[in-house]
Design a protein around this motif. Structure first.
Motif, short mmCIF file in Angstrom:
data_model
loop_
_atom_site.label_atom_id
_atom_site.label_comp_id
_atom_site.label_asym_id
_atom_site.label_seq_id
_atom_site.Cartn_x
_atom_site.Cartn_y
_atom_site.Cartn_z
N ASN A 1 0.75 -1.34 -0.06
CA ASN A 1 0.03 0.01 0.02
C ASN A 1 0.75 1.28 -0.07
OD1 ASN A 1 -2.58 -1.28 -0.10
ND2 ASN A 1 -2.79 -1.53 2.37
N ASP A 2 2.12 1.13 0.74
CA ASP A 2 2.83 2.17 0.55
C ASP A 2 3.88 2.61 -0.50
OD1 ASP A 2 4.40 0.25 1.22
OD2 ASP A 2 5.43 1.35 2.78
N GLU A 3 3.67 1.57 -1.65
CA GLU A 3 4.53 1.61 -2.87
C GLU A 3 3.82 2.43 -3.81
OE1 GLU A 3 7.44 -2.29 -2.15
OE2 GLU A 3 5.46 -2.41 -3.28
N TYR A 4 2.77 2.83 -3.68
CA TYR A 4 1.89 3.62 -5.03
C TYR A 4 0.90 4.59 -4.36
CZ TYR A 4 -2.16 0.48 -4.73
OH TYR A 4 -3.14 -0.30 -4.37
N GLY A 5 0.65 5.49 -5.21
CA GLY A 5 -0.48 6.35 -4.52
C GLY A 5 -0.65 7.28 -5.79
N ASN B 1 -10.33 5.92 6.87
CA ASN B 1 -9.23 4.96 7.00
C ASN B 1 -9.33 3.92 5.85
OD1 ASN B 1 -11.24 3.46 8.11
ND2 ASN B 1 -10.97 3.55 10.22
N ILE B 2 -8.61 2.86 6.08
CA ILE B 2 -8.73 1.84 4.91
C ILE B 2 -9.81 1.02 4.94
CG2 ILE B 2 -7.48 0.08 6.44
CD1 ILE B 2 -6.68 0.80 2.58
N LYS B 3 -10.81 1.10 6.13
CA LYS B 3 -12.02 0.20 6.23
C LYS B 3 -13.18 1.12 6.03
CE LYS B 3 -10.25 -2.37 10.46
NZ LYS B 3 -10.30 -2.64 11.90
N GLY B 4 -12.87 2.27 5.41
CA GLY B 4 -13.92 3.11 5.11
C GLY B 4 -14.60 3.87 6.06
N ARG C 1 -7.43 12.40 18.79
CA ARG C 1 -6.37 11.26 19.00
C ARG C 1 -5.56 11.11 17.87
NH1 ARG C 1 -11.27 7.48 21.24
NH2 ARG C 1 -12.05 8.40 19.17
N GLU C 2 -4.41 10.76 18.09
CA GLU C 2 -3.48 10.20 16.85
C GLU C 2 -3.88 8.96 16.41
OE1 GLU C 2 0.47 10.36 17.97
OE2 GLU C 2 0.49 12.53 18.40
N VAL C 3 -4.12 9.27 14.92
CA VAL C 3 -4.46 7.87 14.41
C VAL C 3 -3.37 7.10 13.97
CG1 VAL C 3 -6.32 9.04 13.21
CG2 VAL C 3 -3.95 8.87 11.83
N SER C 4 -3.40 5.75 13.71
CA SER C 4 -2.04 4.86 13.47
C SER C 4 -1.41 5.04 12.05
CB SER C 4 -2.43 3.45 13.69
OG SER C 4 -3.61 3.25 12.92
N SER C 5 -0.29 4.35 11.67
CA SER C 5 0.06 4.55 10.66
C SER C 5 -0.56 3.79 9.63
CB SER C 5 1.53 4.01 10.68
OG SER C 5 2.59 4.80 11.40
N GLY C 6 -0.49 4.11 8.29
CA GLY C 6 -1.50 3.37 7.18
C GLY C 6 -1.69 4.54 5.95
N VAL C 7 -2.56 3.80 5.36
CA VAL C 7 -3.03 4.49 4.17
C VAL C 7 -4.38 4.82 4.37
CG1 VAL C 7 -3.81 4.08 1.76
CG2 VAL C 7 -1.98 2.87 2.46
N TYR C 8 -4.69 6.17 4.02
CA TYR C 8 -5.84 7.13 4.40
C TYR C 8 -6.42 7.65 2.88
CZ TYR C 8 -4.92 6.34 9.21
OH TYR C 8 -4.98 5.76 10.40
N LEU C 9 -7.74 7.94 3.09
CA LEU C 9 -8.35 8.33 1.64
C LEU C 9 -9.12 9.89 1.95
CD1 LEU C 9 -8.90 7.70 -1.26
CD2 LEU C 9 -11.24 7.09 -0.64
N ALA C 10 -8.50 10.66 1.16
CA ALA C 10 -9.08 12.03 1.55
C ALA C 10 -9.88 12.37 0.26
CB ALA C 10 -8.06 13.16 1.27
N ARG D 1 -5.32 9.38 -2.03
CA ARG D 1 -4.56 8.40 -1.18
C ARG D 1 -3.52 9.23 -0.43
NH1 ARG D 1 -4.13 2.84 -2.04
NH2 ARG D 1 -1.84 3.12 -1.83
N LEU D 2 -3.52 8.99 0.98
CA LEU D 2 -2.58 9.77 1.74
C LEU D 2 -1.88 8.67 2.75
CD1 LEU D 2 -5.02 12.53 3.41
CD2 LEU D 2 -3.65 12.46 1.43
N LEU D 3 -0.64 8.71 2.84
CA LEU D 3 0.17 7.73 3.51
C LEU D 3 1.03 8.37 4.87
CD1 LEU D 3 1.37 4.65 3.76
CD2 LEU D 3 2.98 5.29 2.23
#
Length: 700
Positions: A532-536, A643-646, A674-683, A695-697
């Motif tokens: 997920n972190d190799e493209y955007g 987040n990645i779960k929608g 609250r701080e969110v965890s590392s990962g892929v997010y969608l704006a 996509r935001l990483l």
């Protein structure tokens, strides 16, 4: 009758003088020798079918002075250099009935005042005269009247680096002969006591020179001379009585030159008809403020770090940097006028060679065409930049070296604002990056390149690094990019309508692909392997070129690639892209090699033609700036982060704004702080029934 008459090994530094090596299988074998000097030696009647008369290998360095290699029948030739070896012959005679010298790649010869019975290849950089027929006697001495008498060099100095050999390490090549008969030393191993007959002869280093440049003449006449008379225009007017005169031709034209020498008994005249071609001043070494008629001539005489400004014209020649850091620029570099790119044309007779760990070179503002081999042959750790060059209509049999660029063991190489179009090679790729090379290609068009066995437009392998940013790769045979065992970074790049597909799935390849338009991206086999972190923000739409049928790869006003690029990209602490605002036109860089300049600007800022959104940095930690624009005012717009779960984690309201361009900063926290965890997010931006996502990483 030894196996080898002379054998030298293991980093030794021998001096061998006045020796004869006769009737052996091999005359001499030199392997791994730091510096060997052989003076006044004879190699004759050696006969081994599978041996050479004189052989060097293992990075050996050898000077032969006043040696004779004659009447040998070795199957391996007169001289054989291999494994990065170097032989320099001065005042030597080679008379093996046409059996040539041979060399392997990375090995070299240089000659001065030699008599050879075979033709020397141009790339061996023959120096001074190498005429034949020295008239050897049975004991290999010189017969009466031999042209080898009194035609050697008494003093000689050579400092130019050769191949991988840095002559500064050896204090250069030089000698001074004090004891000889006549006016000069003889050629060959045996100094003759016979007086040389009166004979007029001269030599000139260059026979092609530009008007106003000094030309050095060398007198090689023999006999007891009491007077010399030079006529540089052959007009009956004596121009000089010096032995080694210098002359300047002020007007263009072709000139004949004569030299008459006189002794107490008479005189001899030597005339060279149509010897000197004087052309206009075309190549200006601004570092030394001297002019040359050809680029290769300017490069040969240039010193490390010199800049050559090339005037418009067609230059058909071989170009070799000879390990020197040089700057070659057309008048485009000084004026910014692109017409100078089209009018300053290089048609290489073979490849342009750049090697030997050059600290930095630059080539800027040329059209390079009709080259039958890989045009730019960059290797050996060379570092440099090729910019604003157009490589069009090159073609031939490139074998495995690649088409336009063959970069092997390269240092840091940049290819910027170039064009590779309508090149056609039987084999190979058009940019071939191998063997630990580090290459960046930016703002470059690669289109309509073809070949019978063309695998791809770009090839990268052998643990190399290749970054392609702001490029257009379209309408090529084979794959757009074929990576294997390498690191490939793609940013702001279009890959479209390549015969086999956009990108082949290469083994052991690390990918970073962001803000690109890649045809069929999610259908490529590599897509299944990407983390997920190799493209955007990769789109898969028709790029909207203005008119590719006539090679117009600019973006039409409706292209989805406009403002879809990124000006900044950082990953795992490495900044791969950081563009200044003056490096792109609009809200954000466009994807592809060419910016669209048709978007207007008013007092409220940029008026976008569609919804756009970018963020920087991406990946980010701890915060990222999100910029977005819409064609309409934002009355009740909303920017949401999922987040990645929608699940929505953060939202921003934009109400009653008259501005069409906005930005927000997301600090990586949800609506509760609250701080969110590392990962892929969608704006996702919504405004008046329209929406756009990105996509935001977040990496911590």
């Amino acid at each position: 009758q030894a196996y080898r008459g002379l054998a030298i090994y293991s980093h030794s530094n021998p001096l061998i003088e006045n020796c004869e090596f006769v009737d052996n299988y091999s005359g001499a074998y030199i392997d791994g020798v730091t510096f060997a000097e052989l003076n006044n030696c004879l190699f004759a009647e050696n006969y081994g079918l599978f041996y050479s008369t004189f052989e060097l290998e293992g990075e050996s360095f050898c000077l032969l002075r006043n040696c004779t290699i004659a009447n040998n029948t070795n199957g391996g030739g007169s001289l054989l250099c291999r494994q990065i070896s170097f032989a320099f012959l001065v005042n030597c005679i080679v008379a093996n009935y046409g059996v040539p010298a041979e060399s392997y790649s990375w090995s070299h010869y240089r000659y001065a005042a030699c008599s050879l019975d075979y033709e020397i290849a141009e790339e061996e950089n023959v120096m001074l005269n190498t005429d034949w027929n020295c008239q050897l006697a049975e004991d290999y001495s010189l017969e009466v009247g031999s042209p080898g008498i009194d035609t050697g060099l008494a003093e000689f100095e050579y400092q130019e680096d050769v191949g991988s050999f840095t002559l500064e390490y050896y204090d250069g090549i030089s000698f001074n002969i004090e004891n000889y008969n006549g006016l000069r030393p003889d050629r060959g191993y045996s100094e003759s006591e016979i007086a040389a007959p009166l004979q007029s002869y001269f030599y000139v280093d260059e026979d092609n020179v530009c008007a106003g440049s000094p030309l050095q003449f060398q007198d090689y006449s023999t006999g007891d001379i009491i007077d010399l008379q030079w006529d540089f225009e052959n007009d009956g007017i004596i121009d000089s009585n010096e032995q080694y005169p210098e002359h300047i031709y002020e007007e263009e034209g072709i000139y004949s030159v004569s030299l008459q020498v006189t002794d107490e008994n008479g005189s001899e005249l030597f005339l060279e008809a149509d010897l000197i071609t004087v052309t206009s001043q075309r190549v200006h070494n601004i570092s030394q403020d001297i002019w040359h008629s050809e680029i290769s001539q300017g490069m040969n005489y240039a010193e490390a770090g010199d800049t050559l400004i090339i005037n418009p014209g067609i230059y058909q020649e071989n170009l070799d940097f000879h390990g020197k850091p040089l700057y070659l620029r057309s008048l485009f570099a000084e004026t910014g006028d692109e017409s100078y790119i089209d009018s300053t044309i290089i048609e290489p007779l073979s490849r342009i060679i750049i090697d030997d760990e050059i600290d930095w070179f630059e080539i800027e503002g040329f059209s390079i065409r009709n080259c039958p081999e890989a045009v730019m042959w960059i290797r050996g750790g060379a570092n440099g930049k090729i910019s604003y060059c157009r490589f069009d209509n090159n073609g031939g049999y490139a074998a495995t070296d690649g088409g336009v660029f063959y970069i092997k063991d390269g240092g840091d190489i940049e290819i910027d604002h170039c064009r590779l179009r309508e090149n056609n090679y039987t084999y190979g790729e058009f940019i071939n990056v191998v063997s630990d090379s580090q290459v960046k290609v930016s703002n470059t068009e690669i289109s309509h390149n073809t070949g019978i066995n063309c695998d791809s437009a770009i090839n990268c392998g052998g643990s190399s690094f290749l970054q392609i940013s702001g490029c257009t790769i379209s309408d090529n045979e084979g794959w757009g990019i074929r990576p294997y065992n390498c690191e490939l970074v793609l940013l702001n790049t279009i890959i479209y309508n390549c015969e086999d597909g956009a990108i082949s799935d290469g083994n052991s390849t690390d990918y970073l692909i962001y803000n690109c338009d890649i045809e069929g991206f999610e259908d490529l086999s590599l897509y299944d392997h990407l983390a997920n972190d190799e493209y955007g923000y990769v789109i898969e739409t028709e790029p909207g070129f203005t008119d590719p049928e006539v090679f117009d790869y600019t973006l039409s006003d409706s292209s989805a690639c406009i403002n879809a690029g990124t000006a900044y990209f950082e990953y795992n602490g490495t900044i791969y892209l950081d563009l200044a605002e003056n490096e792109y036109h609009d809200f954000a860089p466009d994807i592809g090699a060419y910016e669209n300049y048709n978007v207007g600007i008013d007092e409220e800022g940029i008026i976008p033609v569609r919804m756009n959104m970018i963020n920087y940095p991406n990946p980010f930690n701890p915060q990222t700036t999100i910029l977005f624009s819409t064609p309409e005012n934002m009355e009740n717009a909303e920017l949401s982060i999922y987040n990645i779960k929608g699940q929505r984690v953060k939202s921003f309201k934009i109400q009653n704004s008259k501005f069409k361009t906005q930005k927000v900063v997301w600090a990586g926290k949800d609506d509760s702080g609250r701080e969110v965890s590392s990962g892929v997010y969608l704006a996702r931006l919504q405004n008046k029934g329209r929406s756009i996502s990105r996509r935001l990483l977040l990496l911590k």
